[in-house]
Design an enzyme around this catalytic site. Structure first.
Site: not given
Ligand code: GLU
Length: 485
Positions: A255-257
């Site tokens: 994920s982007k996180r």
């Protein structure tokens, strides 16, 4: 396996950037096509008007081009099966939806979104899977006519058969089956007249004569709907291959996180396309040997869908960095020179006007120490400007009260040299150390600190040779004046 000429497609929805997972899908399609003398198609799935992003397609194409994955048919290139933008094919989808309507495998649904929302909430409360309750499946013909005349908005849904086990074979996951009971009467055409992914995807894969559908695992659960659509139309189902999920090191979904997911971010950080492509190729595939370094042609030679794993592929940035280091090492000096000049032109050193011969010497000295082009400047800053500060830890370790006096002797010796070579500096240093009755090391460390401001780096005599006699002497004198204990 389908005997026709291999035709595969990368079918992104342009959302603004190319995800590394998208790059992997594109790469595997590309490799499979090239390996089998097939055709690689780029199809833009832009039927979700809410997700339209200005410039997204151009950006996507530019990123594919950067990675070296050229497609044979697609936007700006054309081909016999265009248009390659789904938004330009609306009439086609409409026609096929009408066909299903007339054959009774699809039906119009006039339910308002408020009603559907309420239904969904009730189902959620009762812990039922969310499925359309088929109110409109049973509408009498006369009522449908009336609603159409009144211009009531509607969607077209496909009719999912009851109690069927839908089986299919996936090249990566082998035998898969789903019960039709779990499948909703999927919307095929939305009330704005645009098709949903499912209809457009199946129609296009058929019309574009796609032989192998290679895409991310997140689409596996859509396959039963697609199989039914192929069946309703009487079309052959293409070969299927669903690629494993990409995972963060903690095994959560990438994920982007937890870091960058856009290919452009990696590009901007200075990763080489060769490294990124090599890295992405290994996200789910391996050659079955110990070879880890691959260029695109070697990947084409060795790639096969049979060697793609089911298990999620962990995204390990250390591995990517190592690959970047290795691929950078494989570049010729001329290539590195160009990259370095390009990089320098974007830094504060852009006006330095360093000649190629100088930069080539820096490259030679630093090559074994850099993972990225920017490291030439970050780790070898002293080749581009004299040290302004001196590493405190090294000063404490290497600089003594008597050091300035010793360095003075050395710089005097240097002054007497004409056009010194690397070896001349070495001899000069040894002789000075001898006359001072100290070990060479004492002088070597102090000179290194004086000319570079830091404690590590390439061999000292290389550094001196690159900087040149005058600059080296100037730096030694500066250090004598500036380093205070
Ligand atoms: N448009 C879909 C996507 O964005 C394509 C999925 C497929 O390849 O069928 O990934």
């Amino acid at each position: 396996m389908n005997q026709n000429k291999v035709r595969v497609r990368f079918a992104p929805s342009p959302t603004g950037y190319l995800h590394v997972g998208g790059l992997r899908t594109a790469l595997y399609n590309y490799l499979f096509a090239r390996k089998n003398n097939g055709v690689f198609i780029l199809r833009i799935e832009d039927t979700d008007r809410n997700r339209y992003v200005e410039g997204a397609v151009e950006n996507l194409i530019a990123t594919l081009r950067w990675a070296g994955l050229d497609y044979d048919e697609g936007p700006h290139k054309g081909g016999d099966y265009g248009p390659y933008f789904q938004s330009e094919r609306l009439e086609i989808y409409r026609k096929y939806a009408e066909q299903l309507l007339s054959e009774g495998t699809a039906y119009r649904c006039f339910c308002a979104s408020e009603r559907l929302e309420k239904m969904r909430k009730t189902q959620e409360k009762m812990k039922l899977s969310s499925k359309y309750d088929r109110t409109c499946l049973h509408l009498p013909e006369s009522e449908i006519e009336k609603k159409l005349i009144d211009g009531d908005p509607y969607v077209i849904r496909m009719k999912i058969p009851e109690n069927r086990i839908i089986k299919f074979y996936d090249i990566i996951r082998q035998d898969v089956e789903f019960s039709s009971e779990l499948i909703d009467d999927q919307v095929l055409i939305k009330s704005d007249g645009y098709p949903t992914y499912h209809l457009a995807n199946v129609v296009d894969d058929h019309l574009m004569k796609i032989t192998h559908v290679i895409r991310g695992e997140e689409w596996l659960s859509s396959v039963p709907k697609h199989i039914l659509l192929y069946e309703y139309f009487g079309w052959e189902v293409p070969n299927l291959a669903h690629l494993p999920l990409l995972l963060n090191p903690d095994k959560s979904k990438l994920s982007k996180r937890q870091g960058d997911v856009a290919v452009e971010d990696y590009k901007a950080k200075g990763y080489l396309k060769e490294a990124l492509v090599n890295f992405v190729a290994f996200l789910g595939w391996n050659p079955g040997t110990t070879q880890e370094l691959f260029d695109l042609n070697q990947l084409i030679e060795q790639f096969s869908l049979e060697r793609v794993n089911k298990a999620g592929a962990v995204f390990n940035i250390e591995k990517l960095n190592w690959l970047n280091f290795e691929h950078l090492r494989k570049k010729t000096e001329a290539e590195v020179l160009n990259m370095l000049k390009d990089y320098l032109s974007q830094t504060e050193y852009k006006n330095l006007q360093l000649d190629d011969a100088y930069l080539l010497k820096v490259i030679e000295a630093m090559r074994a120490r850099v993972t990225f082009i920017k490291d030439f400047v970050e780790k070898g800053k002293y080749f581009f400007e004299p040290p302004i500060i001196y590493d405190e830890e090294i000063v404490n370790k290497r600089w003594r009260e008597e050091t300035p006096e010793q360095l003075k002797r050395l710089s005097e010796f240097f002054s007497g040299l004409t056009n010194p070579t690397k070896e001349d500096y070495e001899v000069a240093l040894h002789k000075t150390a001898q006359s001072l009755n100290i070990g060479n090391g004492k002088l070597i460390h102090a000179v290194r600190l004086a000319v570079s401001g830091v404690g590590g780096g390439p061999g000292l005599y290389d550094i001196l040779n690159i900087l040149g006699k005058d600059e080296s002497i100037k730096r030694i004198e500066n250090a004598i004046n500036r380093i205070k204990l």
